[in-house]
Design an enzyme around this catalytic site. Structure first.
Site, PDB file in Angstrom:
ATOM      1  N   ASP A  18       1.909  -9.177 -10.249  1.00  0.00           N
ATOM      2  CA  ASP A  18       0.679  -8.179 -10.442  1.00  0.00           C
ATOM      3  C   ASP A  18      -0.668  -8.423  -9.707  1.00  0.00           C
ATOM      4  O   ASP A  18      -0.947  -9.841  -9.089  1.00  0.00           O
ATOM      5  CB  ASP A  18       0.368  -8.516 -12.060  1.00  0.00           C
ATOM      6  CG  ASP A  18      -0.623  -7.475 -12.434  1.00  0.00           C
ATOM      7  OD1 ASP A  18      -0.447  -6.298 -12.097  1.00  0.00           O
ATOM      8  OD2 ASP A  18      -1.285  -7.726 -13.534  1.00  0.00           O
ATOM      9  N   ASN A  66       5.737   2.059 -15.190  1.00  0.00           N
ATOM     10  CA  ASN A  66       5.083   2.328 -14.072  1.00  0.00           C
ATOM     11  C   ASN A  66       5.259   3.867 -13.590  1.00  0.00           C
ATOM     12  O   ASN A  66       4.539   4.371 -12.702  1.00  0.00           O
ATOM     13  CB  ASN A  66       5.366   1.367 -13.136  1.00  0.00           C
ATOM     14  CG  ASN A  66       4.893  -0.054 -13.277  1.00  0.00           C
ATOM     15  OD1 ASN A  66       5.469  -0.954 -12.722  1.00  0.00           O
ATOM     16  ND2 ASN A  66       3.658  -0.104 -13.944  1.00  0.00           N
TER      17      ASN A  66
HETATM   18  C1  IPE Z   1       3.754  -5.176 -15.018  1.00  0.00           C
HETATM   19  O1  IPE Z   1       2.335  -5.084 -14.453  1.00  0.00           O
HETATM   20  C2  IPE Z   1       4.725  -4.607 -14.093  1.00  0.00           C
HETATM   21  C3  IPE Z   1       4.854  -5.194 -12.826  1.00  0.00           C
HETATM   22  C4  IPE Z   1       4.327  -6.064 -12.213  1.00  0.00           C
HETATM   23  C5  IPE Z   1       6.145  -4.490 -12.071  1.00  0.00           C
HETATM   24  P1  IPE Z   1       1.642  -3.832 -14.677  1.00  0.00           P
HETATM   25  O2  IPE Z   1       0.440  -3.869 -14.170  1.00  0.00           O
HETATM   26  O3  IPE Z   1       2.162  -2.507 -14.958  1.00  0.00           O
HETATM   27  O4  IPE Z   1       1.238  -4.162 -16.440  1.00  0.00           O
HETATM   28  P2  IPE Z   1      -0.149  -4.004 -17.225  1.00  0.00           P
HETATM   29  O5  IPE Z   1      -0.504  -2.547 -17.322  1.00  0.00           O
HETATM   30  O6  IPE Z   1      -1.253  -4.602 -16.696  1.00  0.00           O
HETATM   31  O7  IPE Z   1       0.254  -4.331 -18.587  1.00  0.00           O
HETATM   32  C1  IPE Z   2       1.731  -4.985  -9.307  1.00  0.00           C
HETATM   33  O1  IPE Z   2       0.641  -4.410  -9.080  1.00  0.00           O
HETATM   34  C2  IPE Z   2       2.620  -3.993  -8.717  1.00  0.00           C
HETATM   35  C3  IPE Z   2       3.264  -2.879  -9.900  1.00  0.00           C
HETATM   36  C4  IPE Z   2       3.056  -2.843 -10.825  1.00  0.00           C
HETATM   37  C5  IPE Z   2       4.233  -2.081  -9.322  1.00  0.00           C
HETATM   38  P1  IPE Z   2      -0.495  -3.575  -9.677  1.00  0.00           P
HETATM   39  O2  IPE Z   2      -0.156  -2.187  -8.865  1.00  0.00           O
HETATM   40  O3  IPE Z   2      -0.100  -3.418 -11.165  1.00  0.00           O
HETATM   41  O4  IPE Z   2      -1.735  -4.000  -9.603  1.00  0.00           O
HETATM   42  P2  IPE Z   2      -3.259  -4.214 -10.500  1.00  0.00           P
HETATM   43  O5  IPE Z   2      -2.854  -4.916 -11.532  1.00  0.00           O
HETATM   44  O6  IPE Z   2      -3.476  -2.656 -10.336  1.00  0.00           O
HETATM   45  O7  IPE Z   2      -4.061  -4.809  -9.672  1.00  0.00           O
HETATM   46 MG    MG Z   3      -1.038  -4.360 -12.597  1.00  0.00          MG
END
Ligand code: IPE
Ligand code: IPE
Ligand code: MG
Length: 249
Positions: A18, A66
């Protein structure tokens, strides 16, 4: 390897990768640029895991939830996934890595399936390390799928509802084919699970790192494993005498 002891390695490490979006935002870049940098971290960490000798590495790359992100971001992620699989194909094969994927794979675009499916087949006999990508994955969805399968078997008379045990459920969880995760790492500073491996998490050790995923280094992985190695896993039993430090008040 610095901090890491060669013995007592976690066998299965799972990572919630993340922080890509925030990495990009901090630099005034589009979110896709963060995902691109994040895919470099995937390459780095897969190599580091292989060097350490981990038996299984599961990476949460894309959740079922996502899909609700803006279309251009989803498209960028799918394109990067395809690029990753194409560019790492040789290294995966040369290193004896078994590539697997779990999640609602039917939702993935054809451009991803066209590279993912053959690579899964080609590497299915490899045994040095299992690399599992959680794609279009949700822990609740996986549990619901297992429940659905048990209901089908009960209806067809293949299983007696009284015989359903936690082991039955476990055997129906594709994400646990490499065993329960011993250590789950989440980067990016949030202290939550976000629908990852819910069933398998029962006795996992959790490690939360503030570093954003694109910045996650081999040393950060070593630090997470070193912290795991200092813990006493009790599985509900009595401890083996870990020292208790009391603070005088
Ligand atoms: C979890 O991260 C999913 C992945 C890393 C693929 P998210 O960014 O989607 O989770 P939330 O929204 O912070 O809970
Ligand atoms: C994780 O990074 C990747 C996926 C969830 C696909 P994020 O895209 O959630 O990054 P933040 O949490 O918005 O920084
Ligand atoms: Mg995230």
């Amino acid at each position: 390897m610095g901090l890491v002891e060669a013995r007592n390695l976690p066998s299965h490490v799972a990572i919630i990768m993340d922080g890509n979006g925030r990495w990009a935002q901090l630099r005034g870049l589009p979110r896709a640029a963060g995902h691109r940098e994040g895919s470099k971290a995937v390459r780095r960490i897969v190599r580091a895991a292989r060097r350490l000798g981990l038996k299984a590495l599961t990476l949460y790359a894309f959740s079922e939830q996502n899909w609700a992100r803006p279309e251009d971001e989803v498209d960028a992620l799918m394109g990067l996934l395809r690029d990753y699989l194409l560019s790492e194909r040789n290294e995966i094969l040369e290193n004896g890595i078994r590539l697997n994927a779990v999640g609602n794979l039917g939702r993935l675009p054809a451009l991803v399936r066209a590279v993912l499916d053959p690579l899964r087949r080609e590497t299915s006999d490899n045994s040095q390390m299992t690399l599992t990508l959680a794609l279009s994955y949700g822990g609740r969805e996986e549990i619901a799928d297992a429940a659905k399968e048990i209901a089908r078997r009960a209806v067809s008379g293949d299983i007696d509802p009284e015989d359903v045990t936690p082991e039955t459920m476990h055997s129906l969880m594709p994400s646990l084919k490499s065993g329960d995760p011993d250590l789950v790492i989440r980067t990016g500073g949030e202290r939550r699970i976000s629908n990852f491996l819910l069933y398998g998490l029962a006795y996992a050790e959790l490690h939360f790192a503030d570093v954003l995923w694109p910045d996650f280094s081999e040393a950060d992985l070593h630090e997470a494993i070193a912290s795991y190695q200092l813990r006493e896993r009790r599985f509900g039993l009595v401890g083996s005498g870990a020292t208790v430090t009391r603070i005088a008040i």
